[in-house]
Design an enzyme around this catalytic site. Sequence first.
Site, PDB file in Angstrom:
ATOM      1  N   SER A   1     -12.350  -2.023   6.907  1.00 27.17           N
ATOM      2  CA  SER A   1     -11.606  -3.035   6.147  1.00 27.17           C
ATOM      3  C   SER A   1     -12.324  -4.382   6.114  1.00 27.17           C
ATOM      4  O   SER A   1     -11.848  -5.325   5.494  1.00 27.17           O
ATOM      5  CB  SER A   1     -10.208  -3.217   6.750  1.00 27.17           C
ATOM      6  OG  SER A   1     -10.313  -3.579   8.120  1.00 27.17           O
TER       7      SER A   1
ATOM      8  N   ASN B   1      -3.135  -4.775  17.428  1.00 28.98           N
ATOM      9  CA  ASN B   1      -1.874  -4.690  16.678  1.00 28.98           C
ATOM     10  C   ASN B   1      -1.138  -6.029  16.624  1.00 28.98           C
ATOM     11  O   ASN B   1      -0.641  -6.416  15.567  1.00 28.98           O
ATOM     12  CB  ASN B   1      -0.963  -3.617  17.294  1.00 28.98           C
ATOM     13  CG  ASN B   1      -1.577  -2.240  17.182  1.00 28.98           C
ATOM     14  OD1 ASN B   1      -2.621  -2.070  16.556  1.00 28.98           O
ATOM     15  ND2 ASN B   1      -0.949  -1.246  17.800  1.00 28.98           N
TER      16      ASN B   1
ATOM     17  N   HIS C   1      18.945 -14.867 -28.643  1.00 30.04           N
ATOM     18  CA  HIS C   1      18.529 -13.644 -29.361  1.00 30.04           C
ATOM     19  C   HIS C   1      17.321 -13.920 -30.273  1.00 30.04           C
ATOM     20  O   HIS C   1      17.139 -13.246 -31.278  1.00 30.04           O
ATOM     21  CB  HIS C   1      19.667 -13.065 -30.203  1.00 30.04           C
ATOM     22  CG  HIS C   1      20.962 -12.942 -29.464  1.00 30.04           C
ATOM     23  ND1 HIS C   1      21.348 -11.793 -28.816  1.00 30.04           N
ATOM     24  CD2 HIS C   1      21.954 -13.840 -29.262  1.00 30.04           C
ATOM     25  CE1 HIS C   1      22.536 -11.993 -28.246  1.00 30.04           C
ATOM     26  NE2 HIS C   1      22.924 -13.233 -28.492  1.00 30.04           N
TER      27      HIS C   1
ATOM     28  N   SER D   1     -11.815 -14.666 -32.854  1.00 24.97           N
ATOM     29  CA  SER D   1     -11.928 -13.215 -32.989  1.00 24.97           C
ATOM     30  C   SER D   1     -13.362 -12.886 -33.369  1.00 24.97           C
ATOM     31  O   SER D   1     -14.032 -13.661 -34.055  1.00 24.97           O
ATOM     32  CB  SER D   1     -10.957 -12.747 -34.067  1.00 24.97           C
ATOM     33  OG  SER D   1     -11.440 -11.575 -34.671  1.00 24.97           O
TER      34      SER D   1
ATOM     35  N   LYS E   1      -9.453 -16.773 -37.016  1.00 23.67           N
ATOM     36  CA  LYS E   1      -8.459 -16.634 -35.937  1.00 23.67           C
ATOM     37  C   LYS E   1      -8.742 -17.475 -34.690  1.00 23.67           C
ATOM     38  O   LYS E   1      -9.869 -17.700 -34.316  1.00 23.67           O
ATOM     39  CB  LYS E   1      -8.329 -15.162 -35.528  1.00 23.67           C
ATOM     40  CG  LYS E   1      -7.673 -14.347 -36.616  1.00 23.67           C
ATOM     41  CD  LYS E   1      -7.153 -13.041 -36.109  1.00 23.67           C
ATOM     42  CE  LYS E   1      -5.960 -13.254 -35.221  1.00 23.67           C
ATOM     43  NZ  LYS E   1      -5.687 -12.046 -34.446  1.00 23.67           N
TER      44      LYS E   1
ATOM     45  N   GLU F   1      -2.022 -15.086 -22.980  1.00 24.79           N
ATOM     46  CA  GLU F   1      -1.864 -13.623 -22.985  1.00 24.79           C
ATOM     47  C   GLU F   1      -2.319 -12.998 -21.670  1.00 24.79           C
ATOM     48  O   GLU F   1      -1.686 -12.091 -21.140  1.00 24.79           O
ATOM     49  CB  GLU F   1      -2.659 -13.016 -24.150  1.00 24.79           C
ATOM     50  CG  GLU F   1      -2.081 -13.355 -25.504  1.00 24.79           C
ATOM     51  CD  GLU F   1      -2.992 -12.906 -26.631  1.00 24.79           C
ATOM     52  OE1 GLU F   1      -2.629 -11.966 -27.344  1.00 24.79           O
ATOM     53  OE2 GLU F   1      -4.079 -13.488 -26.789  1.00 24.79           O
TER      54      GLU F   1
ATOM     55  N   TYR G   1       3.301   0.161  15.090  1.00 21.31           N
ATOM     56  CA  TYR G   1       2.128  -0.019  14.241  1.00 21.31           C
ATOM     57  C   TYR G   1       1.621   1.336  13.744  1.00 21.31           C
ATOM     58  O   TYR G   1       1.548   2.308  14.504  1.00 21.31           O
ATOM     59  CB  TYR G   1       0.996  -0.745  14.999  1.00 21.31           C
ATOM     60  CG  TYR G   1      -0.231  -0.903  14.116  1.00 21.31           C
ATOM     61  CD1 TYR G   1      -0.342  -1.967  13.243  1.00 21.31           C
ATOM     62  CD2 TYR G   1      -1.248   0.058  14.116  1.00 21.31           C
ATOM     63  CE1 TYR G   1      -1.426  -2.098  12.384  1.00 21.31           C
ATOM     64  CE2 TYR G   1      -2.344  -0.061  13.273  1.00 21.31           C
ATOM     65  CZ  TYR G   1      -2.425  -1.143  12.398  1.00 21.31           C
ATOM     66  OH  TYR G   1      -3.491  -1.256  11.548  1.00 21.31           O
TER      67      TYR G   1
ATOM     68  N   GLN H   1      -2.813  -1.354   7.291  1.00 19.74           N
ATOM     69  CA  GLN H   1      -4.061  -1.965   6.838  1.00 19.74           C
ATOM     70  C   GLN H   1      -4.071  -2.118   5.310  1.00 19.74           C
ATOM     71  O   GLN H   1      -4.746  -2.983   4.773  1.00 19.74           O
ATOM     72  CB  GLN H   1      -5.243  -1.100   7.299  1.00 19.74           C
ATOM     73  CG  GLN H   1      -6.598  -1.648   6.921  1.00 19.74           C
ATOM     74  CD  GLN H   1      -7.705  -0.967   7.695  1.00 19.74           C
ATOM     75  OE1 GLN H   1      -7.770  -1.055   8.921  1.00 19.74           O
ATOM     76  NE2 GLN H   1      -8.571  -0.269   7.003  1.00 19.74           N
TER      77      GLN H   1
ATOM     78  N   LYS I   1      -3.424  -5.513   2.946  1.00 24.06           N
ATOM     79  CA  LYS I   1      -4.276  -6.681   2.726  1.00 24.06           C
ATOM     80  C   LYS I   1      -4.854  -6.815   1.326  1.00 24.06           C
ATOM     81  O   LYS I   1      -4.750  -7.878   0.702  1.00 24.06           O
ATOM     82  CB  LYS I   1      -5.403  -6.702   3.756  1.00 24.06           C
ATOM     83  CG  LYS I   1      -4.882  -7.103   5.099  1.00 24.06           C
ATOM     84  CD  LYS I   1      -5.871  -6.918   6.197  1.00 24.06           C
ATOM     85  CE  LYS I   1      -5.120  -6.713   7.482  1.00 24.06           C
ATOM     86  NZ  LYS I   1      -4.345  -5.441   7.500  1.00 24.06           N
TER      87      LYS I   1
HETATM   88  N1  ARG Z   1      -7.612  -3.444  10.576  1.00 27.40           N
HETATM   89  C1  ARG Z   1      -6.344  -3.188  11.158  1.00 27.40           C
HETATM   90  C2  ARG Z   1      -5.213  -3.569  10.202  1.00 27.40           C
HETATM   91  O1  ARG Z   1      -5.502  -4.196   9.260  1.00 27.40           O
HETATM   92  C3  ARG Z   1      -6.221  -3.967  12.425  1.00 27.40           C
HETATM   93  C4  ARG Z   1      -5.347  -3.352  13.447  1.00 27.40           C
HETATM   94  C5  ARG Z   1      -5.966  -2.100  13.926  1.00 27.40           C
HETATM   95  N2  ARG Z   1      -5.208  -1.522  14.974  1.00 27.40           N
HETATM   96  C6  ARG Z   1      -5.434  -0.277  15.384  1.00 27.40           C
HETATM   97  N3  ARG Z   1      -4.691   0.168  16.331  1.00 27.40           N
HETATM   98  N4  ARG Z   1      -6.340   0.472  14.832  1.00 27.40           N
HETATM   99  O2  ARG Z   1      -4.083  -3.252  10.395  1.00 27.40           O
END
Ligand code: ARG
Length: 448
Positions: free
Chosen positions: A10, A97, A143, A264, A270, A277, A304, A309, A312
């Site tokens: 990530s 976590n 309307h 355009s 145009k 838009e 968790y 993940q 994000k």
């Molecule tokens: N990259 C993980 C996330 O975004 C971080 C936490 C990872 N925790 C784990 N037990 N693998 O959630």
Amino acid sequence: MKPSDIYTVSITYDWRLYRQDIAGSMAHVKMLGKQSIISKDDVDAICVGLSKIENEIENGTFPWRNDLEDIHMNIEGRLHTLIGPVAGKLHTARSRNDQIALDIRMYTKDMVLKVIEKITLTQKALVTQAQSHSDVILPGYTHLQRAQPVVLAHHLLAYFEMFQRDISRFEECYNSADVMPLGSGALAGVPYDIDRDHVANELGFNQISSNSMDAVSDRDFLIQYHAAAAICMMHISRLSEELVLWSSQEFGFVAMAPEFRTGSSIMPQKQNPDFAEIARGKTGRVYGYLMSILTTLKGLPLTYNRDLQEDKEVFFDTVDSLFATIDVTTLMIDSLKFNSTKMTEAANFGNMLATDLADYLVSKGLPFREAHHIIGKISNYANDKKKEVHNLTLKEYRQFSDLFEQDVSEISLESSVRARNVIGGTSPKRVKKALLTAKTILESRYGY
Ligand code: ARG
């Protein structure tokens, strides 16, 4: 790296959390020192290393490593290289976590403050335009049919109200995110004598979490951000839609500056309202992210799970889409040139004073329903004669009711808006007051 190694990585996007991650680590490690869980020398060494890392990231010299998976491991790994094995003490009494729960909460709080600042600028642009158009009369629509005359400032301030509500939704999100989760560990809390309040204070949190299992798995504040963003985009999309309509040849109410239009490639005449838009179009994407985060969360058992993940990328793109759209919208509003003549011309057609005529008869003692019925007949008559209901002669009016007198000729667009002098109404007097209130609100917020 093999595809199987890349799948869990990530760092390609969560690097954006580096500032929060480093600030969180520093607060954590200082607290460990204060509690004598690690030595002061170790605290200093770790903090020096972390500052160096922050500089490296900001200068673009940080050696990012995909094999270290995420932002936490990249920073910790680099800390090892810079200061040696003492780096390993940073993660005492902490898990990734609760670390990620902390980072994402801090980031969310920052993004709330930023978005409120941006929305405030949009509101300011609206107020500025409204101020210079507080007497321009245009048709108000229901309307999408001409309904009753309104002043342009009143129309523009309707969007000010929408943005006010957006801000309060983002503020609610801020309060939900403003809960410090460190100390929850992986899920059950940590077996050290830590001082959670101290960390919360250092990092500017208002509260600490009260259940470790909830704290590491809660992403409600993120859902709130997505929902607030989706609603805010919806408001911008509606404004964009009006700008697209109003800048069409059919309406001709407004012209956007050339930098917010595009020609355009085939039709030389145009000038398309592409920016409005695209703003309208990006709304779909932000709605999608709300569904994405809700769906990611829906089946997760406590606590968790790595699914989290996935919160994000959608969040970052929501923020990017939202911020870019708000910024462009502000500039676009600033650039608008309203065609007051066209607006008032349009307001003069469409029998928009029919309600005022009915109210006139009411003022002469007729029950509203009967007055409504009579004006309905007058309206048909006027249509047949290709006239407007407010342009008939007294003789013509009197064919329908002898309550009509000479003063009926005083009914005009101006008298119509002037009469709507209730709180929240379109009378220029009320709108001027509303403008003052709006300005006071803006001034109280960061002194705009
Ligand atoms: N990259 C993980 C996330 O975004 C971080 C936490 C990872 N925790 C784990 N037990 N693998 O959630």
